[in-house]
Design an enzyme around this catalytic site. Structure first.
Site, mmCIF file in Angstrom:
data_model
loop_
_atom_site.group_PDB
_atom_site.id
_atom_site.type_symbol
_atom_site.label_atom_id
_atom_site.label_comp_id
_atom_site.label_asym_id
_atom_site.label_seq_id
_atom_site.Cartn_x
_atom_site.Cartn_y
_atom_site.Cartn_z
ATOM 1 N N ASN A 166 -9.903 0.849 -2.890
ATOM 2 C CA ASN A 166 -9.629 -0.319 -2.067
ATOM 3 C C ASN A 166 -10.904 -0.788 -1.370
ATOM 4 O O ASN A 166 -11.483 -0.045 -0.575
ATOM 5 C CB ASN A 166 -8.570 0.005 -1.012
ATOM 6 C CG ASN A 166 -8.130 -1.225 -0.243
ATOM 7 O OD1 ASN A 166 -7.716 -2.218 -0.827
ATOM 8 N ND2 ASN A 166 -8.234 -1.167 1.074
ATOM 9 N N GLU A 167 -11.324 -2.010 -1.662
ATOM 10 C CA GLU A 167 -12.541 -2.581 -1.088
ATOM 11 C C GLU A 167 -13.682 -1.560 -1.070
ATOM 12 O O GLU A 167 -14.387 -1.383 -0.075
ATOM 13 C CB GLU A 167 -12.265 -3.128 0.325
ATOM 14 C CG GLU A 167 -11.362 -4.347 0.319
ATOM 15 C CD GLU A 167 -11.274 -5.028 1.672
ATOM 16 O OE1 GLU A 167 -10.996 -6.242 1.690
ATOM 17 O OE2 GLU A 167 -11.485 -4.362 2.700
ATOM 18 N N GLU B 226 -5.785 -10.160 -1.109
ATOM 19 C CA GLU B 226 -5.410 -10.215 0.303
ATOM 20 C C GLU B 226 -5.805 -11.567 0.850
ATOM 21 O O GLU B 226 -6.976 -11.816 1.151
ATOM 22 C CB GLU B 226 -6.090 -9.097 1.113
ATOM 23 C CG GLU B 226 -5.567 -7.709 0.812
ATOM 24 C CD GLU B 226 -6.149 -6.651 1.743
ATOM 25 O OE1 GLU B 226 -6.810 -7.026 2.739
ATOM 26 O OE2 GLU B 226 -5.947 -5.455 1.466
ATOM 27 N N TYR C 155 0.841 -9.306 13.016
ATOM 28 C CA TYR C 155 -0.193 -9.915 12.171
ATOM 29 C C TYR C 155 -0.138 -11.445 12.146
ATOM 30 O O TYR C 155 -0.810 -12.086 11.357
ATOM 31 C CB TYR C 155 -0.097 -9.372 10.732
ATOM 32 C CG TYR C 155 -1.439 -9.229 10.043
ATOM 33 C CD1 TYR C 155 -2.182 -8.069 10.175
ATOM 34 C CD2 TYR C 155 -1.958 -10.246 9.265
ATOM 35 C CE1 TYR C 155 -3.412 -7.924 9.551
ATOM 36 C CE2 TYR C 155 -3.198 -10.115 8.640
ATOM 37 C CZ TYR C 155 -3.910 -8.953 8.791
ATOM 38 O OH TYR C 155 -5.137 -8.814 8.184
ATOM 39 N N TYR D 4 0.852 -1.181 0.000
ATOM 40 C CA TYR D 4 0.000 0.000 0.000
ATOM 41 C C TYR D 4 0.898 1.244 0.000
ATOM 42 O O TYR D 4 2.098 1.172 0.316
ATOM 43 C CB TYR D 4 -0.853 0.047 1.270
ATOM 44 C CG TYR D 4 -2.121 -0.771 1.263
ATOM 45 C CD1 TYR D 4 -3.084 -0.604 0.279
ATOM 46 C CD2 TYR D 4 -2.381 -1.681 2.288
ATOM 47 C CE1 TYR D 4 -4.273 -1.325 0.313
ATOM 48 C CE2 TYR D 4 -3.567 -2.406 2.330
ATOM 49 C CZ TYR D 4 -4.508 -2.221 1.336
ATOM 50 O OH TYR D 4 -5.679 -2.921 1.362
ATOM 51 N N GLU E 229 -5.490 -0.779 8.632
ATOM 52 C CA GLU E 229 -5.359 -0.505 10.060
ATOM 53 C C GLU E 229 -4.425 0.676 10.305
ATOM 54 O O GLU E 229 -3.790 0.792 11.341
ATOM 55 C CB GLU E 229 -4.880 -1.749 10.833
ATOM 56 C CG GLU E 229 -5.878 -2.873 10.863
ATOM 57 C CD GLU E 229 -6.019 -3.593 9.510
ATOM 58 O OE1 GLU E 229 -7.140 -3.595 8.959
ATOM 59 O OE2 GLU E 229 -5.018 -4.126 9.017
#
Length: 618
Positions: A157-158, A239, A306, A53, A99
């Site tokens: 994005n989404e 993803e 993560y 990103y 996030e």
């Protein structure tokens, strides 16, 4: 020059089918001196591509700033990807979620309440045009068609998960982004990604753009959903969620390596391409972490480990080797030379945490031998003189887009209680420099008792991260009025932003003032309890080695090593350690600074051998 195309069945590199096996590696969550090490470990795991990103607000912290240097040198990062023989996928948003604070959208963009959030609105599109003009030329010159590594660039994005605008208006917005992207010389394929959900895939893309999906399990089923919305062309999970992020106050999330590997095997066996989210998570250094709010505000933790194949400190995990074995069943994988833990010598960062697997990181204790009480420290941290307001300002009114602000007013003996509509996100309440309570968005605590006396009321307000997902993106921060007491509304305020996140020299100046030393500690003794304030200590250690800072007994605040803000710590957990990248550490004369908002059981901090990311689900 090479070509990269979306064929009727496959991605095609120079006319030959290519199964993209990518991993997410965010340059902005990794120290630049460690980029090469992490990229190399991606290649050794069998990846052929790196995805990242690009957070708009990271490069443009203010409207008249655009920074592409140091930690923000995306060009250097992409060049290192190319030097390792890998390809790249770039996802510049403008919204990224991730996030990250505000999902990457700059707070200053929404100081004008008329600016449209993620829609076809002239001021929003004009700002994106400036952003793309500053950023995308460096991506364009590194496209595969020009001899570089970049294969594809994402649009939005989404988007299918956001808003309720009619489909024609949504597509108008996406087409405007396509035009702005192409205007900057981007000629490689563009794509969108949405969750593997029929409604979201239908709402989030364009007929003329390639669609990808996001999911973390049931790969065959999710690829079938994607195929319903894309009759031809390669199927890709953009993803593949092989772990999850952590929020303060919740458990540390993990996902079984065996289950991840099995789902990845199904995906690759079906001929799908993949981007592991995350291959390496890294760290939300500074004040960069975002937040979610679905009725309860939950800020994101500093660690972005993560539960990824490559741990926060760069150590390969069991998941790394399990996924490498899966990839090897479908594609050639390089010989596995020694994959060191931590930063690794290749990155110029020394031995790294856990080098040699057994020894771990350096272990030592640091006495914080100088302090300034919180109330005395605040004036030295002001970004500017206090401004006067006749109504309750937000921190956006102070032109503060991240961090801390101070609010001040006078109270009367009959006020007795302070209440407000909302605080975004947390405020330490002081009366005449004495801490009397906390206002907190996460627990919906919007009232605090006041002493029955006249005095100076000070609120130290903390933005704990702008919401990065959902309808609350773009909301203002600070005190949300009206602010009332038992007998009146308070409209008269003085307020100003603090600059703690980027001015550690101010902390040193305050700590160097006369009379700031803590009582000496006898040899072998333990420092006593301390209150809120600024604290500093020094230590010698192994230069270039990763460290893990543990702050047992401390409550909540910020930590710096050698002037670099590591991020937030909080006894609420789950994270119990802060990662200190090896490149920050010298052999001698290291400085540890803490801004503690409440108090600690002792003025001492520790560095431990290994990370502790907290309890997991049982």
């Amino acid at each position: 020059m090479p070509t990269f195309d979306i064929g009727p069945e496959d991605f095609e590199l120079d006319g030959r089918p290519m199964q993209v096996v990518s991993g997410a590696l965010h340059y902005f969550r990794v120290h630049p001196d460690q980029w090469a090490d992490r990229i190399r470990k991606a290649r050794l795991m069998g990846l052929n591509t790196i995805e990242t990103y690009v957070p708009w607000n990271f490069h443009a912290p203010d409207p008249d700033v655009f920074d592409l240097t140091g930690r923000r040198d995306l060009g250097r990062f992409l060049d290192l990807v190319a030097a390792e023989g890998l390809y790249a996928i770039v996802r510049p948003g403008p919204y990224i979620c991730a996030e990250w604070d505000g999902g990457g959208l700059p707070g200053w963009l929404f100081a004008d309440p008329e600016v449209g959030v993620r829609r076809h609105e002239p001021r929003f599109l004009a700002a994106i045009g400036t952003y793309y003009a500053n950023l995308l030329p460096l991506v364009a010159e590194r496209q595969v068609t020009r001899g570089g590594p970049v294969l594809m660039v994402q649009v939005e994005n989404e988007y299918g998960a956001y808003g309720d605008d009619p489909l024609p208006e949504r597509q108008q917005y996406l087409r405007a982004l396509v035009d702005l992207t192409r205007e900057q010389g981007i000629e490689v394929p563009l794509f969108t990604c949405d969750q593997a959900d029929d409604e979201m895939l239908a709402r989030g893309g364009l007929p003329e753009l390639h669609k990808t999906a996001t999911f973390g399990s049931r790969s065959t089923e999710r690829l079938e959903i994607l195929r319903r919305h894309q009759a031809t062309g390669p199927l890709m999970c953009m993803e593949f969620w092989n772990g999850w992020f952590d929020s303060w106050g919740l458990e540390h999330h993990t996902a079984p390596a065996e289950a991840n590997a099995a789902d990845l095997d199904d995906l690759l066996a079906a001929g799908g391409s993949v981007n592991l989210y995350m291959f390496h998570g890294g760290t939300n250094f500074g004040l960069t972490s975002g937040a979610n709010d679905k009725g309860i505000y939950r800020p994101i933790a500093t660690s972005y480990d993560y539960d990824a194949p490559l741990a926060e400190d760069g150590t390969p995990t069991a998941k790394y080797y399990a996924m490498r074995d899966v990839i090897a069943r479908h594609l050639p994988v390089p010989a596995l030379d020694v994959v060191s833990s931590g930063a690794g010598a290749e990155a110029g960062a020394g031995a790294g945490a856990g080098a040699g697997a057994g020894a771990g990181a350096p272990v030592l204790e640091v006495d914080l031998t100088a302090q300034v009480p919180l109330a005395h420290a605040l004036p030295s941290l002001l970004r500017e003189d206090l401004l006067t307001f006749s109504s309750t300002p937000t921190t956006d009114d102070l032109r503060l887009w991240s961090g801390f602000a101070v609010y001040r007013t006078r109270i009367r003996p009959d006020d007795l209680v302070l209440t407000l509509s909302e605080v975004r996100d947390r405020a330490v309440v002081l009366v005449d420099d004495e801490q009397v309570g906390v206002l907190d968005r996460g627990s919906h605590t919007f009232a605090v008792a006041l002493p029955a006396r006249a005095g100076d009321l000070t609120l130290l307000v903390e933005d704990q991260g702008r919401v990065n997902y959902g309808k609350r993106i773009g909301e203002p921060k600070g005190l949300i009025g009206p602010v009332r007491t038992a007998v009146r509304t308070i409209d008269d305020w003085e307020a100003a932003a603090l600059r703690v996140e980027d001015a550690p020299e101010l902390l040193r100046a305050a700590l160097d003032a006369p009379g700031r030393a803590l009582p000496s500690v006898p040899d072998g003794g333990v420092p006593g309890p301390v209150g809120a304030g600024l604290f500093r200590g020094s230590f010698d250690s192994t230069g270039g080695a990763d460290h893990f800072l543990r702050l047992d007994g401390w409550t909540k605040g910020l930590a710096w090593v050698n002037g670099e803000l590591l991020g937030r710590y909080w006894s609420l957990g789950p994270t119990r350690t802060l990662y200190v990248p090896g490149p920050l550490v010298r052999e001698t004369g290291n400085e540890l600074v803490l801004l503690e908002l409440h108090g600690a059981s002792a003025g001492r901090a520790g560095f431990v051998a290994r990370p502790d990311l907290g309890i997991t689900e049982q």
